[in-house]
Structure formats: C-alpha cells, structure tokens
Design a protein around this motif. Structure first.
Motif, PDB file in Angstrom:
ATOM      1  N   UNK A   1       0.842  -1.190   0.000  1.00  0.00           N
ATOM      2  CA  UNK A   1       0.000   0.000   0.000  1.00  0.00           C
ATOM      3  C   UNK A   1       0.878   1.240   0.000  1.00  0.00           C
ATOM      4  N   UNK A   2       0.501   2.207  -0.814  1.00  0.00           N
ATOM      5  CA  UNK A   2       1.307   3.410  -0.940  1.00  0.00           C
ATOM      6  C   UNK A   2       0.395   4.629  -1.056  1.00  0.00           C
ATOM      7  N   UNK A   3       0.883   5.769  -0.596  1.00  0.00           N
ATOM      8  CA  UNK A   3       0.124   7.012  -0.681  1.00  0.00           C
ATOM      9  C   UNK A   3       0.406   7.678  -2.019  1.00  0.00           C
ATOM     10  N   UNK A   4      -0.654   7.947  -2.774  1.00  0.00           N
ATOM     11  CA  UNK A   4      -0.508   8.638  -4.062  1.00  0.00           C
ATOM     12  C   UNK A   4      -0.730  10.120  -3.800  1.00  0.00           C
ATOM     13  N   UNK A   5       0.358  10.825  -3.543  1.00  0.00           N
ATOM     14  CA  UNK A   5       0.266  12.216  -3.113  1.00  0.00           C
ATOM     15  C   UNK A   5       0.827  13.164  -4.171  1.00  0.00           C
ATOM     16  N   UNK A   6       0.677  14.446  -3.903  1.00  0.00           N
ATOM     17  CA  UNK A   6       1.207  15.488  -4.783  1.00  0.00           C
ATOM     18  C   UNK A   6       2.690  15.678  -4.454  1.00  0.00           C
ATOM     19  N   UNK A   7       3.538  14.866  -5.068  1.00  0.00           N
ATOM     20  CA  UNK A   7       4.964  14.875  -4.734  1.00  0.00           C
ATOM     21  C   UNK A   7       5.632  16.204  -5.092  1.00  0.00           C
ATOM     22  N   UNK A   8       5.280  16.766  -6.237  1.00  0.00           N
ATOM     23  CA  UNK A   8       5.854  18.058  -6.631  1.00  0.00           C
ATOM     24  C   UNK A   8       5.457  19.139  -5.634  1.00  0.00           C
ATOM     25  N   UNK A   9       4.181  19.161  -5.276  1.00  0.00           N
ATOM     26  CA  UNK A   9       3.707  20.146  -4.308  1.00  0.00           C
ATOM     27  C   UNK A   9       4.389  20.003  -2.960  1.00  0.00           C
ATOM     28  N   UNK A  10       4.602  18.744  -2.531  1.00  0.00           N
ATOM     29  CA  UNK A  10       5.273  18.501  -1.249  1.00  0.00           C
ATOM     30  C   UNK A  10       6.719  18.993  -1.271  1.00  0.00           C
ATOM     31  N   UNK A  11       7.400  18.777  -2.404  1.00  0.00           N
ATOM     32  CA  UNK A  11       8.786  19.235  -2.540  1.00  0.00           C
ATOM     33  C   UNK A  11       8.846  20.759  -2.472  1.00  0.00           C
ATOM     34  N   UNK A  12       7.942  21.421  -3.173  1.00  0.00           N
ATOM     35  CA  UNK A  12       7.919  22.886  -3.175  1.00  0.00           C
ATOM     36  C   UNK A  12       7.581  23.445  -1.792  1.00  0.00           C
ATOM     37  N   UNK A  13       6.672  22.806  -1.082  1.00  0.00           N
ATOM     38  CA  UNK A  13       6.337  23.257   0.278  1.00  0.00           C
ATOM     39  C   UNK A  13       7.572  23.205   1.184  1.00  0.00           C
ATOM     40  N   UNK A  43      12.117  18.043  -9.827  1.00  0.00           N
ATOM     41  CA  UNK A  43      12.039  18.913  -8.656  1.00  0.00           C
ATOM     42  C   UNK A  43      12.873  18.346  -7.517  1.00  0.00           C
ATOM     43  N   UNK A  44      12.837  17.021  -7.365  1.00  0.00           N
ATOM     44  CA  UNK A  44      13.633  16.373  -6.317  1.00  0.00           C
ATOM     45  C   UNK A  44      15.127  16.529  -6.599  1.00  0.00           C
ATOM     46  N   UNK A  45      15.517  16.316  -7.852  1.00  0.00           N
ATOM     47  CA  UNK A  45      16.931  16.386  -8.221  1.00  0.00           C
ATOM     48  C   UNK A  45      17.475  17.814  -8.178  1.00  0.00           C
ATOM     49  N   UNK A 101       4.793   9.605 -14.852  1.00  0.00           N
ATOM     50  CA  UNK A 101       4.833   9.026 -13.508  1.00  0.00           C
ATOM     51  C   UNK A 101       4.805   7.494 -13.448  1.00  0.00           C
ATOM     52  N   UNK A 102       4.509   6.816 -14.557  1.00  0.00           N
ATOM     53  CA  UNK A 102       4.312   5.367 -14.448  1.00  0.00           C
ATOM     54  C   UNK A 102       5.559   4.605 -14.025  1.00  0.00           C
ATOM     55  N   UNK A 125      -5.874  10.661  -0.317  1.00  0.00           N
ATOM     56  CA  UNK A 125      -6.619  11.440   0.663  1.00  0.00           C
ATOM     57  C   UNK A 125      -6.926  12.817   0.077  1.00  0.00           C
ATOM     58  N   UNK A 126      -8.068  13.411   0.424  1.00  0.00           N
ATOM     59  CA  UNK A 126      -8.433  14.723  -0.131  1.00  0.00           C
ATOM     60  C   UNK A 126      -7.406  15.810   0.148  1.00  0.00           C
ATOM     61  N   UNK A 127      -6.733  15.730   1.297  1.00  0.00           N
ATOM     62  CA  UNK A 127      -5.823  16.808   1.685  1.00  0.00           C
ATOM     63  C   UNK A 127      -4.395  16.621   1.178  1.00  0.00           C
ATOM     64  N   UNK A 128      -4.074  15.446   0.624  1.00  0.00           N
ATOM     65  CA  UNK A 128      -2.697  15.228   0.193  1.00  0.00           C
ATOM     66  C   UNK A 128      -2.571  14.714  -1.232  1.00  0.00           C
ATOM     67  N   UNK A 129      -3.695  14.414  -1.874  1.00  0.00           N
ATOM     68  CA  UNK A 129      -3.636  13.885  -3.229  1.00  0.00           C
ATOM     69  C   UNK A 129      -3.324  14.970  -4.250  1.00  0.00           C
ATOM     70  N   UNK A 130      -3.034  14.531  -5.470  1.00  0.00           N
ATOM     71  CA  UNK A 130      -2.798  15.482  -6.549  1.00  0.00           C
ATOM     72  C   UNK A 130      -4.034  16.365  -6.714  1.00  0.00           C
ATOM     73  N   UNK A 131      -3.833  17.662  -6.993  1.00  0.00           N
ATOM     74  CA  UNK A 131      -4.944  18.610  -7.117  1.00  0.00           C
ATOM     75  C   UNK A 131      -5.943  18.172  -8.177  1.00  0.00           C
ATOM     76  N   UNK A 132      -5.452  17.573  -9.244  1.00  0.00           N
ATOM     77  CA  UNK A 132      -6.314  17.221 -10.370  1.00  0.00           C
ATOM     78  C   UNK A 132      -7.231  16.047 -10.068  1.00  0.00           C
ATOM     79  N   UNK A 133      -7.024  15.347  -8.945  1.00  0.00           N
ATOM     80  CA  UNK A 133      -7.868  14.212  -8.614  1.00  0.00           C
ATOM     81  C   UNK A 133      -9.273  14.631  -8.199  1.00  0.00           C
ATOM     82  N   UNK A 134      -9.514  15.920  -8.124  1.00  0.00           N
ATOM     83  CA  UNK A 134     -10.850  16.423  -7.805  1.00  0.00           C
ATOM     84  C   UNK A 134     -11.781  16.310  -9.010  1.00  0.00           C
ATOM     85  N   UNK A 135     -11.226  16.064 -10.192  1.00  0.00           N
ATOM     86  CA  UNK A 135     -12.018  16.008 -11.414  1.00  0.00           C
ATOM     87  C   UNK A 135     -12.151  14.557 -11.879  1.00  0.00           C
ATOM     88  N   UNK A 136     -13.387  14.080 -11.967  1.00  0.00           N
ATOM     89  CA  UNK A 136     -13.667  12.664 -12.212  1.00  0.00           C
ATOM     90  C   UNK A 136     -13.025  12.147 -13.498  1.00  0.00           C
TER      91      UNK A 136
END
Length: 240
Positions: A1-13, A43-45, A101-102, A125-136
């Motif tokens: 199990x893994x969290x599919x989060x906004x990795x770019x956003x987390x790096x920038x934060x 962004x990580x590199x 990302x694949x 999760x709603x608070x940590x997922x990619x922003x675009x996941x709000x669109x079906x």
C-alpha cells in the motif's frame, strides 16, 4: 500500500519552508505555478538549486510580486507579502501525467511476487492527493493510463529493469518485471467528508494487467471488488 500524493507540491512546500527559515520570515504565502503533469523527479533532483534560486533572487525588503524560475521551465512563484487574493496558473494533461509518472511502479518491484498475485494499492486522501484528482474524468484517465503504460509499453523491449530502478542487480528485463504485477487498486479515502462516524466513504477503482503471469480476472478478489461497486478501469475509455 502506498500514498498517491502530490509529490511536486510537497517538494515545493519544503523548499518554501526552508526559504522562509533562512530569510527569517514568519508568515509568507508563496503560490507556485507549474505544470501539474510534469515529472516530479526534476524537482527532487534540483531541490537545492531551486532553494538557492529563491534565496538569491528574492529580497524580503524589496518584496517582489513574482519570480520566474530559470532552473525548471514553466515554474514561477507569486509572493503574498500582504493580505489579498493571489492565484497561480497550471496546465495539466492526465495522459502526460501518467506517462511521466508510471515508472514509479518499478520502485515497488520488490513487493511483486513470482508465484502469487501482486497488487499495488494506492491510497488518495483529499488533503494530500494530486490537485487534479478532484475532477472525475481526468482522474480516471490518469489511473487507467498509469496502468496502461506500465503493463504494455515494455513488452518486446530489450531494456533491463535496472534502467528504471538501479536497485535491480540482475539482468532481468523490464518487460518481465511488469508481468509480475497483477494489478493496481486505487482507494480514494473520503472518510473526512462522511456524514456519520460509521460511514466508510471510500471509492475504489482498479486496473488489472492483462499480460500478468498471475492474472486477477475472474478471481475471488476481482468478484468482491465488483460486488462492492469498485470501478473497472479496464473497460473505461480514457479522455483524449
């Protein structure tokens, strides 16, 4: 199990937090504009270079309103030095996002089994997922395409798996590694929006690997997911 989060956003934060610490700034909102489908690894590199760019390019005494990055194309920042309305602009393609990302699935290869079914479960999760996941539509297209690329793109390729994950020490082909992953399950945990404490409020969708050595089609797990209303991404026609 893994969290599919906004990795770019987390790096920038993290970069913004370090920048404010270095500059002695207690309260500053930095609004980034960037392509949401870009490869987060750049962004990580380039994290140090991005931080140095902010430190050298932004003088709190001058309070610039914007800064355009020279490290990563398409990245810029707006600075909210005072109260007001601030916004950023981003471009997005779910198909490009999945393509970029694949390869992260190769990073989970140690969890794949040669003899039994292997499933990667991504939790959003709603608070940590990619922003675009709000669109079906864009969300399902990304979910499907992520599996499509990993399950199909390497068939017939002579690429070694080590090209995509340096932890591979053998000469196993990338194509063979992809066949040991039976499928991907996405769980969108919306429990925080539930109306009652006992409401589970989790939406599931899945993408099975039709080239898997241990396929999941027609298994008890497959039937149970369908019984509970999980969305079958194998039959979904992705948005172009």
């Amino acid at each position: 199990m893994s969290l599919l989060s906004d990795k770019t956003g987390d790096i920038l934060k993290g970069i913004f937090k370090d920048f404010c610490s270095v500059k002695g700034i207690k309260n500053l909102l930095i609004v980034p504009s960037y392509d949401l489908d870009s490869d987060f690894t750049q962004y990580a590199e380039n994290r140090k270079a991005l931080l140095d760019e902010l430190i050298k390019g932004v003088d709190p005494k001058q309070q610039p309103s914007q800064l355009t990055s020279t490290v990563i194309s398409g990245l810029s920042y707006s600075f909210a030095w005072s109260a007001g309305v601030y916004f950023g602009e981003s471009a997005y393609s779910p198909i490009e996002h999945a393509l970029q990302h694949h390869e992260l699935l190769f990073g989970h290869a140690k969890k794949f089994s040669r003899d039994e079914h292997s499933v990667i479960v991504f939790v959003i999760f709603p608070w940590s997922g990619e922003k675009v996941f709000s669109f079906e539509g864009t969300k399902r297209t990304f979910f499907k395409q992520l599996g499509d690329h990993f399950f199909n793109d390497y068939l017939g390729s002579a690429d070694l798996a080590s090209k995509y994950n340096r932890k591979f020490k053998s000469s196993i082909l990338a194509a063979n590694v992809t066949r040991y992953l039976s499928g991907i399950v996405y769980l969108e945990d919306k429990a925080i929006t539930a109306n009652t404490p006992d409401q589970l409020n989790i939406e599931a969708s899945y993408r099975w690997n039709e080239n898997a050595i241990n396929p999941l089609f027609g298994t008890l797990f497959d039937n149970r997911l369908n019984l509970h209303g999980a969305f079958n991404l194998n039959t979904y026609i992705a948005e172009s």
